[in-house]
Write a protein that holds these residues in place. Structure first.
Motif, short mmCIF file in Angstrom:
data_model
loop_
_atom_site.label_atom_id
_atom_site.label_comp_id
_atom_site.label_asym_id
_atom_site.label_seq_id
_atom_site.Cartn_x
_atom_site.Cartn_y
_atom_site.Cartn_z
N LEU A 148 0.90 -1.25 -0.05
CA LEU A 148 -0.23 0.05 -0.36
C LEU A 148 0.42 1.40 -0.17
CD1 LEU A 148 -3.11 0.77 -0.23
CD2 LEU A 148 -2.26 0.62 2.06
N TYR A 149 1.94 1.23 0.92
CA TYR A 149 2.73 2.30 0.88
C TYR A 149 3.80 2.42 -0.40
CZ TYR A 149 6.60 5.07 2.07
OH TYR A 149 7.87 6.47 2.23
N MET A 150 4.08 1.57 -1.13
CA MET A 150 4.19 1.84 -2.43
C MET A 150 3.74 2.48 -3.36
SD MET A 150 7.77 1.32 -1.35
CE MET A 150 8.83 0.79 -3.34
N GLU A 151 2.94 1.63 -3.43
CA GLU A 151 2.08 1.85 -4.30
C GLU A 151 1.51 4.01 -4.36
OE1 GLU A 151 -1.78 -0.40 -4.47
OE2 GLU A 151 -0.12 -1.80 -5.35
N HIS A 152 0.66 3.58 -3.24
CA HIS A 152 0.96 5.41 -2.83
C HIS A 152 1.82 6.44 -2.92
CE1 HIS A 152 -3.35 4.36 -4.00
NE2 HIS A 152 -3.62 3.01 -2.69
N ARG A 153 3.27 6.07 -2.40
CA ARG A 153 4.66 6.42 -1.87
C ARG A 153 4.33 8.11 -2.69
NH1 ARG A 153 9.81 3.51 -3.40
NH2 ARG A 153 8.66 3.73 -5.59
N ASP A 154 4.14 8.43 -4.12
CA ASP A 154 3.88 9.67 -4.47
C ASP A 154 3.19 10.68 -3.83
OD1 ASP A 154 6.27 8.95 -6.04
OD2 ASP A 154 4.80 8.28 -7.75
N THR A 155 2.02 10.00 -3.64
CA THR A 155 0.79 10.88 -3.23
C THR A 155 1.51 10.88 -1.13
OG1 THR A 155 -0.73 8.54 -4.43
CG2 THR A 155 -1.52 10.57 -2.12
N ILE A 156 1.85 9.78 -1.05
CA ILE A 156 1.99 11.10 0.62
C ILE A 156 3.45 11.49 0.78
CG2 ILE A 156 3.07 9.19 2.87
CD1 ILE A 156 1.21 6.84 1.43
N LEU A 157 3.62 11.28 -0.22
CA LEU A 157 5.21 12.24 0.15
C LEU A 157 4.71 14.01 -0.43
CD1 LEU A 157 8.09 9.92 -0.88
CD2 LEU A 157 7.52 10.38 1.07
N GLY A 158 3.98 13.30 -1.61
CA GLY A 158 3.73 14.92 -1.52
C GLY A 158 2.45 15.49 -0.74
N LEU A 159 2.13 14.42 0.20
CA LEU A 159 1.25 15.58 1.22
C LEU A 159 2.38 16.57 1.86
CD1 LEU A 159 -0.21 12.48 3.65
CD2 LEU A 159 -1.50 14.54 2.10
N GLU A 160 2.04 18.02 3.06
CA GLU A 160 2.30 18.62 3.51
C GLU A 160 2.71 18.28 4.77
OE1 GLU A 160 0.04 21.83 4.76
OE2 GLU A 160 -0.76 22.11 3.38
N GLU A 161 4.24 18.42 5.39
CA GLU A 161 5.39 17.92 6.77
C GLU A 161 3.81 17.79 7.65
OE1 GLU A 161 8.40 18.01 7.25
OE2 GLU A 161 9.47 18.28 4.89
N ARG A 162 2.91 18.72 7.75
CA ARG A 162 1.81 18.31 9.12
C ARG A 162 1.13 17.34 8.91
NH1 ARG A 162 -3.05 19.75 9.93
NH2 ARG A 162 -3.80 20.26 11.89
N GLN A 163 0.36 17.11 7.92
CA GLN A 163 -0.47 16.10 7.25
C GLN A 163 0.35 14.48 6.67
OE1 GLN A 163 -2.07 17.64 3.34
NE2 GLN A 163 -3.76 18.51 4.59
N ARG A 164 1.81 14.41 6.68
CA ARG A 164 2.33 13.45 6.49
C ARG A 164 2.51 12.76 8.04
NH1 ARG A 164 6.04 13.79 2.40
NH2 ARG A 164 7.55 15.18 4.69
N GLY A 165 3.30 13.76 8.68
CA GLY A 165 3.07 13.51 10.26
C GLY A 165 1.60 12.98 10.96
#
Length: 123
Positions: free
Chosen positions: A54-71
């Protein structure tokens, strides 16, 4: 239902026979615990693999989030994982308070993940 209508009855009989064998055979409880542990390790391995995929398939989306949202997403995932790992201890040792704490942790994690998803979907 298919060509073999008695397949469900046969399968239920097999499971019932295995349960009676574990109940009556000396040391059956130890064997049942061993099998339960093997299945739990396989299940956890499957869950970790699912999370990795799941992480590998959506890695670009997750890394595209703001730092606060990703945290917030990572923290909520860690909180949910902690609550699931501590389920038996919370429910058995702390009784009602532990159950309420468990529900609170899962609810907070779900709310945080939902808020990240909601802010991701809006501009």
């Amino acid at each position: 239902m298919g060509p073999d209508r008695n397949a469900h009855i046969r399968n239920f009989g097999i499971v019932l026979l295995l349960a009676v064998a574990v109940w009556l055979v000396p040391g059956g409880g130890t064997g049942a615990n061993t099998i339960r542990n093997i299945f739990s390790v396989l299940f956890l391995g499957g869950m970790f693999f699912f999370g990795y995929r799941l992480y590998m398939e959506h890695r670009d989306t997750i890394l595209g989030l703001e730092e606060r949202q990703r945290g917030l997403l990572y923290g909520a995932s860690a909180l949910a994982l902690f609550a699931l790992i501590a389920t038996s201890r919370l429910w058995n040792e702390l009784a009602l308070l532990g159950g309420m704490l468990w529900l609170l942790m899962l609810g907070a994690a779900g709310w945080a993940i939902y808020s990240v998803w909601r802010s991701y979907r809006t501009y």
